[in-house]
Design a protein around this motif. Sequence first.
Motif, PDB file in Angstrom:
ATOM      1  N   THR A 177      -5.980  -3.174  12.182  1.00  0.00           N
ATOM      2  CA  THR A 177      -6.670  -4.472  12.104  1.00  0.00           C
ATOM      3  C   THR A 177      -6.136  -5.350  10.978  1.00  0.00           C
ATOM      4  O   THR A 177      -5.870  -6.546  11.178  1.00  0.00           O
ATOM      5  N   TYR A 178      -5.989  -4.743   9.783  1.00  0.00           N
ATOM      6  CA  TYR A 178      -5.589  -5.547   8.631  1.00  0.00           C
ATOM      7  C   TYR A 178      -4.104  -5.437   8.305  1.00  0.00           C
ATOM      8  O   TYR A 178      -3.507  -6.365   7.770  1.00  0.00           O
ATOM      9  N   GLY A 179      -3.526  -4.281   8.630  1.00  0.00           N
ATOM     10  CA  GLY A 179      -2.121  -4.095   8.314  1.00  0.00           C
ATOM     11  C   GLY A 179      -1.190  -4.642   9.369  1.00  0.00           C
ATOM     12  O   GLY A 179      -0.343  -5.504   9.100  1.00  0.00           O
ATOM     13  N   TYR A 180      -1.359  -4.173  10.603  1.00  0.00           N
ATOM     14  CA  TYR A 180      -0.447  -4.564  11.682  1.00  0.00           C
ATOM     15  C   TYR A 180      -0.756  -5.958  12.238  1.00  0.00           C
ATOM     16  O   TYR A 180       0.120  -6.818  12.296  1.00  0.00           O
ATOM     17  N   GLN A 181      -2.003  -6.165  12.634  1.00  0.00           N
ATOM     18  CA  GLN A 181      -2.349  -7.432  13.296  1.00  0.00           C
ATOM     19  C   GLN A 181      -2.315  -8.632  12.344  1.00  0.00           C
ATOM     20  O   GLN A 181      -2.087  -9.756  12.772  1.00  0.00           O
ATOM     21  N   ARG A 182      -2.542  -8.393  11.047  1.00  0.00           N
ATOM     22  CA  ARG A 182      -2.537  -9.494  10.085  1.00  0.00           C
ATOM     23  C   ARG A 182      -1.316  -9.440   9.164  1.00  0.00           C
ATOM     24  O   ARG A 182      -1.273 -10.115   8.136  1.00  0.00           O
ATOM     25  N   PHE A 183      -0.367  -8.579   9.520  1.00  0.00           N
ATOM     26  CA  PHE A 183       0.917  -8.497   8.818  1.00  0.00           C
ATOM     27  C   PHE A 183       0.761  -8.260   7.311  1.00  0.00           C
ATOM     28  O   PHE A 183       1.440  -8.891   6.500  1.00  0.00           O
ATOM     29  N   SER A 184      -0.155  -7.346   6.964  1.00  0.00           N
ATOM     30  CA  SER A 184      -0.387  -7.044   5.548  1.00  0.00           C
ATOM     31  C   SER A 184       0.348  -5.752   5.173  1.00  0.00           C
ATOM     32  O   SER A 184      -0.113  -4.652   5.454  1.00  0.00           O
ATOM     33  N   THR A 185       1.494  -5.914   4.542  1.00  0.00           N
ATOM     34  CA  THR A 185       2.294  -4.757   4.132  1.00  0.00           C
ATOM     35  C   THR A 185       1.544  -3.898   3.118  1.00  0.00           C
ATOM     36  O   THR A 185       1.622  -2.669   3.139  1.00  0.00           O
ATOM     37  N   ILE A 186       0.805  -4.548   2.234  1.00  0.00           N
ATOM     38  CA  ILE A 186       0.047  -3.819   1.206  1.00  0.00           C
ATOM     39  C   ILE A 186      -0.974  -2.878   1.856  1.00  0.00           C
ATOM     40  O   ILE A 186      -1.135  -1.732   1.429  1.00  0.00           O
ATOM     41  N   THR A 187      -1.651  -3.361   2.895  1.00  0.00           N
ATOM     42  CA  THR A 187      -2.643  -2.529   3.584  1.00  0.00           C
ATOM     43  C   THR A 187      -1.982  -1.337   4.257  1.00  0.00           C
ATOM     44  O   THR A 187      -2.498  -0.217   4.192  1.00  0.00           O
ATOM     45  N   ILE A 188      -0.844  -1.560   4.895  1.00  0.00           N
ATOM     46  CA  ILE A 188      -0.112  -0.467   5.544  1.00  0.00           C
ATOM     47  C   ILE A 188       0.277   0.595   4.521  1.00  0.00           C
ATOM     48  O   ILE A 188       0.073   1.799   4.727  1.00  0.00           O
ATOM     49  N   VAL A 189       0.820   0.142   3.398  1.00  0.00           N
ATOM     50  CA  VAL A 189       1.250   1.077   2.345  1.00  0.00           C
ATOM     51  C   VAL A 189       0.048   1.846   1.800  1.00  0.00           C
ATOM     52  O   VAL A 189       0.105   3.066   1.590  1.00  0.00           O
ATOM     53  N   ALA A 190      -1.059   1.136   1.580  1.00  0.00           N
ATOM     54  CA  ALA A 190      -2.265   1.770   1.033  1.00  0.00           C
ATOM     55  C   ALA A 190      -2.798   2.847   1.977  1.00  0.00           C
ATOM     56  O   ALA A 190      -3.167   3.949   1.537  1.00  0.00           O
ATOM     57  N   THR A 191      -2.844   2.541   3.280  1.00  0.00           N
ATOM     58  CA  THR A 191      -3.359   3.520   4.245  1.00  0.00           C
ATOM     59  C   THR A 191      -2.442   4.742   4.339  1.00  0.00           C
ATOM     60  O   THR A 191      -2.916   5.872   4.472  1.00  0.00           O
ATOM     61  N   VAL A 192      -1.137   4.505   4.262  1.00  0.00           N
ATOM     62  CA  VAL A 192      -0.187   5.620   4.295  1.00  0.00           C
ATOM     63  C   VAL A 192      -0.390   6.526   3.082  1.00  0.00           C
ATOM     64  O   VAL A 192      -0.411   7.760   3.195  1.00  0.00           O
ATOM     65  N   ILE A 193      -0.556   5.916   1.914  1.00  0.00           N
ATOM     66  CA  ILE A 193      -0.764   6.697   0.687  1.00  0.00           C
ATOM     67  C   ILE A 193      -2.049   7.518   0.788  1.00  0.00           C
ATOM     68  O   ILE A 193      -2.076   8.697   0.423  1.00  0.00           O
ATOM     69  N   ILE A 194      -3.111   6.895   1.295  1.00  0.00           N
ATOM     70  CA  ILE A 194      -4.387   7.609   1.443  1.00  0.00           C
ATOM     71  C   ILE A 194      -4.236   8.801   2.380  1.00  0.00           C
ATOM     72  O   ILE A 194      -4.716   9.906   2.093  1.00  0.00           O
ATOM     73  N   LEU A 195      -3.555   8.601   3.505  1.00  0.00           N
ATOM     74  CA  LEU A 195      -3.355   9.686   4.468  1.00  0.00           C
ATOM     75  C   LEU A 195      -2.518  10.816   3.865  1.00  0.00           C
ATOM     76  O   LEU A 195      -2.810  11.998   4.068  1.00  0.00           O
ATOM     77  N   VAL A 196      -1.481  10.457   3.115  1.00  0.00           N
ATOM     78  CA  VAL A 196      -0.632  11.466   2.471  1.00  0.00           C
ATOM     79  C   VAL A 196      -1.442  12.282   1.467  1.00  0.00           C
ATOM     80  O   VAL A 196      -1.338  13.513   1.413  1.00  0.00           O
ATOM     81  N   VAL A 197      -2.260  11.594   0.675  1.00  0.00           N
ATOM     82  CA  VAL A 197      -3.099  12.286  -0.321  1.00  0.00           C
ATOM     83  C   VAL A 197      -4.087  13.230   0.376  1.00  0.00           C
ATOM     84  O   VAL A 197      -4.280  14.378  -0.062  1.00  0.00           O
ATOM     85  N   LEU A 198      -4.712  12.761   1.453  1.00  0.00           N
ATOM     86  CA  LEU A 198      -5.656  13.591   2.202  1.00  0.00           C
ATOM     87  C   LEU A 198      -4.976  14.845   2.751  1.00  0.00           C
ATOM     88  O   LEU A 198      -5.478  15.964   2.608  1.00  0.00           O
ATOM     89  N   VAL A 199      -3.831  14.648   3.374  1.00  0.00           N
ATOM     90  CA  VAL A 199      -3.115  15.775   3.980  1.00  0.00           C
ATOM     91  C   VAL A 199      -2.667  16.770   2.917  1.00  0.00           C
ATOM     92  O   VAL A 199      -2.831  17.992   3.071  1.00  0.00           O
ATOM     93  N   GLN A 200      -2.094  16.263   1.835  1.00  0.00           N
ATOM     94  CA  GLN A 200      -1.625  17.142   0.767  1.00  0.00           C
ATOM     95  C   GLN A 200      -2.785  17.913   0.136  1.00  0.00           C
ATOM     96  O   GLN A 200      -2.671  19.105  -0.173  1.00  0.00           O
ATOM     97  N   GLY A 201      -3.913  17.222  -0.063  1.00  0.00           N
ATOM     98  CA  GLY A 201      -5.075  17.878  -0.656  1.00  0.00           C
ATOM     99  C   GLY A 201      -5.619  18.983   0.231  1.00  0.00           C
ATOM    100  O   GLY A 201      -5.921  20.086  -0.249  1.00  0.00           O
ATOM    101  N   ILE A 202      -5.731  18.718   1.517  1.00  0.00           N
ATOM    102  CA  ILE A 202      -6.250  19.720   2.454  1.00  0.00           C
ATOM    103  C   ILE A 202      -5.286  20.890   2.582  1.00  0.00           C
ATOM    104  O   ILE A 202      -5.706  22.055   2.602  1.00  0.00           O
ATOM    105  N   GLN A 203      -3.982  20.603   2.653  1.00  0.00           N
ATOM    106  CA  GLN A 203      -3.000  21.674   2.764  1.00  0.00           C
ATOM    107  C   GLN A 203      -3.004  22.559   1.519  1.00  0.00           C
ATOM    108  O   GLN A 203      -2.947  23.802   1.618  1.00  0.00           O
TER     109      GLN A 203
END
Length: 216
Positions: A177-203
């Motif tokens: 919604t905010y990253g792709y459709q509104r062309f917000s690179t910052i939002t895309i980067v932020a969501t990727v970082i959050i997902l990486v942190v979640l995955v690394q923490g769970i692993q």
Amino acid sequence: MEVSSEQIWQAVYQTLYMVGVSLVFATLIGLPLGILLVVTRKGHILENQAIFSILNPIINVLRSVPFIILLVAIIPFTRLLVGTSIGTTAAIVPLVIYTGPYIARLIENSLLEVNAGIIEAAEAMGATPLQIIFRFLIPETLGSLVLSITTATIGLIGATAMAGAVGGGGIGDLAITYGYQRFSTITIVATVIILVVLVQGIQSLGNRLARKIRRK
């Protein structure tokens, strides 16, 4: 328009909610299915070719369907269960159906690691099939089972991101919604970082717990 910190935290909460609830129900489905796949196969303690021949292909079929297709295909069923096909709670239904068979296969692979000699020794001591399952098979593979559930949890995180494509909420929805459709690179980067942190923490948590279990 940039995404706010409140929206980010809400998206994280929605993702954790979907993952947590889906994991519980998927494990309740996948664990007994995985056990059945092992004990009913030829030469095992509850050999039953009829049950194995039914379960095996059904699980294969469900696992072969991409999540995004499954999510759309079972919309009527989802609506029947929860009254809607849109939203975080609605996304849990396809997540469970998608992850349950996956967990079943992971459980099956873990239980098949048990040495046949252990099962033979248990049978020689007069253990019943249920006792063999819960006192020998599962305890022997508990560390491996923890890693299997960890793998399933990480897979669920990826699936929740895809659920965002159809209004499921969570981090995926935020990215679209905010990253792709509104062309917000910052939002895309932020969501990727959050997902990486979640995955690394769970692993890391899963690895640590599995090591502790194996040391015992």
